[in-house]
Design a protein around this motif. Structure first.
Motif, mmCIF file in Angstrom:
data_model
loop_
_atom_site.group_PDB
_atom_site.id
_atom_site.type_symbol
_atom_site.label_atom_id
_atom_site.label_comp_id
_atom_site.label_asym_id
_atom_site.label_seq_id
_atom_site.Cartn_x
_atom_site.Cartn_y
_atom_site.Cartn_z
ATOM 1 N N GLU A 294 10.000 -11.958 -1.583
ATOM 2 C CA GLU A 294 10.272 -10.716 -1.024
ATOM 3 C C GLU A 294 9.869 -11.052 0.568
ATOM 4 N N ASN A 295 10.395 -10.327 1.631
ATOM 5 C CA ASN A 295 9.811 -9.893 2.652
ATOM 6 C C ASN A 295 9.449 -8.393 2.823
ATOM 7 N N ARG A 296 8.243 -8.322 3.360
ATOM 8 C CA ARG A 296 7.699 -6.862 3.340
ATOM 9 C C ARG A 296 6.765 -6.385 4.399
ATOM 10 N N ALA A 297 7.218 -5.263 5.019
ATOM 11 C CA ALA A 297 6.533 -4.549 5.960
ATOM 12 C C ALA A 297 5.151 -3.718 5.397
ATOM 13 N N TRP A 298 4.118 -4.002 5.780
ATOM 14 C CA TRP A 298 2.970 -3.243 5.302
ATOM 15 C C TRP A 298 2.349 -2.272 6.099
ATOM 16 N N THR A 299 1.884 -1.171 5.784
ATOM 17 C CA THR A 299 1.580 0.082 6.707
ATOM 18 C C THR A 299 -0.120 -0.290 6.671
ATOM 19 N N PHE A 300 -0.759 -0.407 7.943
ATOM 20 C CA PHE A 300 -1.955 -0.062 8.071
ATOM 21 C C PHE A 300 -2.593 0.606 9.327
ATOM 22 N N LYS A 301 -3.800 0.948 9.195
ATOM 23 C CA LYS A 301 -4.255 1.840 10.208
ATOM 24 C C LYS A 301 -4.666 1.120 11.331
ATOM 25 N N ALA A 302 -4.175 1.467 12.617
ATOM 26 C CA ALA A 302 -4.729 0.873 13.970
ATOM 27 C C ALA A 302 -6.283 0.672 13.809
ATOM 28 N N GLY A 303 -6.673 -0.638 14.223
ATOM 29 C CA GLY A 303 -8.123 -0.924 14.218
ATOM 30 C C GLY A 303 -8.620 -1.674 13.067
ATOM 31 N N MET A 304 -7.857 -1.779 11.857
ATOM 32 C CA MET A 304 -8.365 -2.394 10.646
ATOM 33 C C MET A 304 -8.298 -3.955 10.839
ATOM 34 N N LYS A 305 -9.285 -4.438 10.067
ATOM 35 C CA LYS A 305 -9.848 -5.772 10.285
ATOM 36 C C LYS A 305 -8.868 -6.572 9.231
ATOM 37 N N ALA A 306 -8.894 -8.015 9.321
ATOM 38 C CA ALA A 306 -8.183 -8.748 8.297
ATOM 39 C C ALA A 306 -8.369 -8.543 6.811
ATOM 40 N N PRO A 307 -9.797 -8.191 6.531
ATOM 41 C CA PRO A 307 -10.032 -8.148 5.177
ATOM 42 C C PRO A 307 -9.634 -6.917 4.537
ATOM 43 N N GLN A 308 -9.715 -5.826 5.418
ATOM 44 C CA GLN A 308 -9.113 -4.390 5.049
ATOM 45 C C GLN A 308 -7.688 -4.395 4.729
ATOM 46 N N THR A 309 -7.007 -5.195 5.747
ATOM 47 C CA THR A 309 -5.173 -5.342 5.490
ATOM 48 C C THR A 309 -5.091 -5.962 4.284
ATOM 49 N N ALA A 310 -5.681 -6.990 4.026
ATOM 50 C CA ALA A 310 -5.618 -7.791 2.748
ATOM 51 C C ALA A 310 -5.836 -7.093 1.623
#
Length: 368
Positions: A294-310
């Motif tokens: 799959e190719n996927r778009a993930w939603t994150f909150k502006a200002g999040m760091k890499a581990p949080q988005t992981a």
């Protein structure tokens, strides 16, 4: 702040029609007030041409877009803050959303009744905004009384009172004049003291001008009025014809939808503009992952760091985070392949302090 959008407005302005078009799932629609009592909830895909382009360059079995939640809240009326028209129930629903999509009727139609008898966008906007302000006024008044009583109990209570009472007094003055808390433009420190109040007029707002087929291609006095009032509040405006958008939503293929848009003189659906605006105002951003499955778009909150988005992908990714391989989707589009990106040195290794950017394509490395 919640990461969803509440659709509000007077009865019979087109909220439920708009919601049905957004979600392609019919809400309860009728030509009389309060036909929607319990809020309808819909998950809406965020239109993003970047995901389409990524899928062209890196084919995957599935294409999964980012999403945002819209809630269709029943029509408010004058007196809602005092419980008129089930107002208390509806206001409680608004408290739970992250931002407000305020639908304003900007069309004439003798077959669709208006709760006030005639079309007047300025009056309609003021009716809703005053009710929201009155509801906040009650909330702030109660907190002011509570803090004023408690400040004599302990040094800690006195300290808290000295910090928050001046802010509450500022709010009481503004709300008493029908102004929104949003218009005061409070700094983050003062906002943090108010976070548990869930103030309605502090929520960001988009005004949606619901026009008829004749009004979709240009401007009108009604739309100009809404734009003028929105500018005073620093709010965005999107012009939509709910009737046209509901017809587009019934079409099956993207080709059919594009042909319909061209036939009515539009380059893009008004709903797409609304969804993207709401997504951005909520502080939401998108990163991408790619692969054979799959190719996927993930939603994150502006200002999040890499581990949080992981951690948005899986909690194990955050717990065992090592590094993130990152490149910009714009670089992918410029070079045409991941291999050429690597050769050009555009792929980076980022650590735990990296602030993820909108449009990043990421491969997370972690300890299982």
């Amino acid at each position: 702040m919640g990461l969803n959008c509440g659709i509000v407005g007077l009865p019979n302005v087109g909220k439920s029609t708009l919601f049905s078009a957004l979600t392609s799932a019919p809400a309860h629609i009728a030509n009389y007030p309060f036909c929607t009592i319990d809020p309808n909830v819909g998950i809406v895909s965020v239109p993003d041409s970047r995901l389409d382009r990524i899928t062209e360059l890196i084919p995957g079995k599935k294409r999964i877009p980012a999403t945002v939640e819209f809630i269709d809240i029943a029509g408010l009326v004058a007196g809602a803050s005092r419980g008129e028209g089930l107002g208390n129930r509806f206001l409680a629903s608004i408290r739970e959303v992250g931002m407000i999509v305020h639908v304003v009727r900007c069309f004439e139609d003798g077959d669709v009744v208006h709760v006030s008898g005639d079309v007047d966008p300025a009056r309609d906007i003021e009716t809703i905004n005053i009710e929201l302000a009155l509801a906040d006024l009650e909330t702030v008044s109660k907190r002011h009384e509570k803090v004023a009583r408690a400040r004599s109990l302990s040094k800690e209570a006195q300290k808290h009172a000295s910090e928050i009472l001046p802010i509450l007094q500022q709010l009481l003055a503004a709300l008493g004049e029908g102004k929104s808390v949003r218009s005061l433009k409070l700094d983050d420190d003062r906002l943090s003291l108010l976070s548990d109040l869930h103030l309605l007029t502090l929520k960001p707002m988009i005004y949606v001008c619901n026009v008829d087929e004749e009004g979709i291609g240009g401007t009108s006095a009604y739309v100009d009025t809404v734009k003028r009032m929105a500018k005073e509040e620093d709010a965005e405006v999107v012009v939509i014809c709910s009737k046209i958008e509901s017809e587009i939503a019934t079409l099956e293929s993207e080709k059919e939808k594009q042909e319909f848009l061209e036939a009515v003189g539009l380059k893009e659906s008004g709903l797409n503009k609304l969804i993207r605006s709401a997504y951005h105002i909520l502080g939401l951003r998108t990163f991408f992952t790619t692969g054979d499955d799959e190719n996927r778009a993930w939603t994150f909150k502006a200002g999040m760091k890499a581990p949080q988005t992981a951690g948005l992908i899986h909690s194990d990714f955050q717990k065992g985070f090592i590094k993130a391989e990152v490149y910009s989707c714009d670089d992918l589009f410029a070079y045409g392949s991941e291999q050429k990106l690597r050769v050009a040195g555009k792929l980076r290794l980022e650590g735990k302090e990296y602030l993820v950017q909108d449009g990043d394509v990421i491969y997370f490395k972690f300890n299982a």
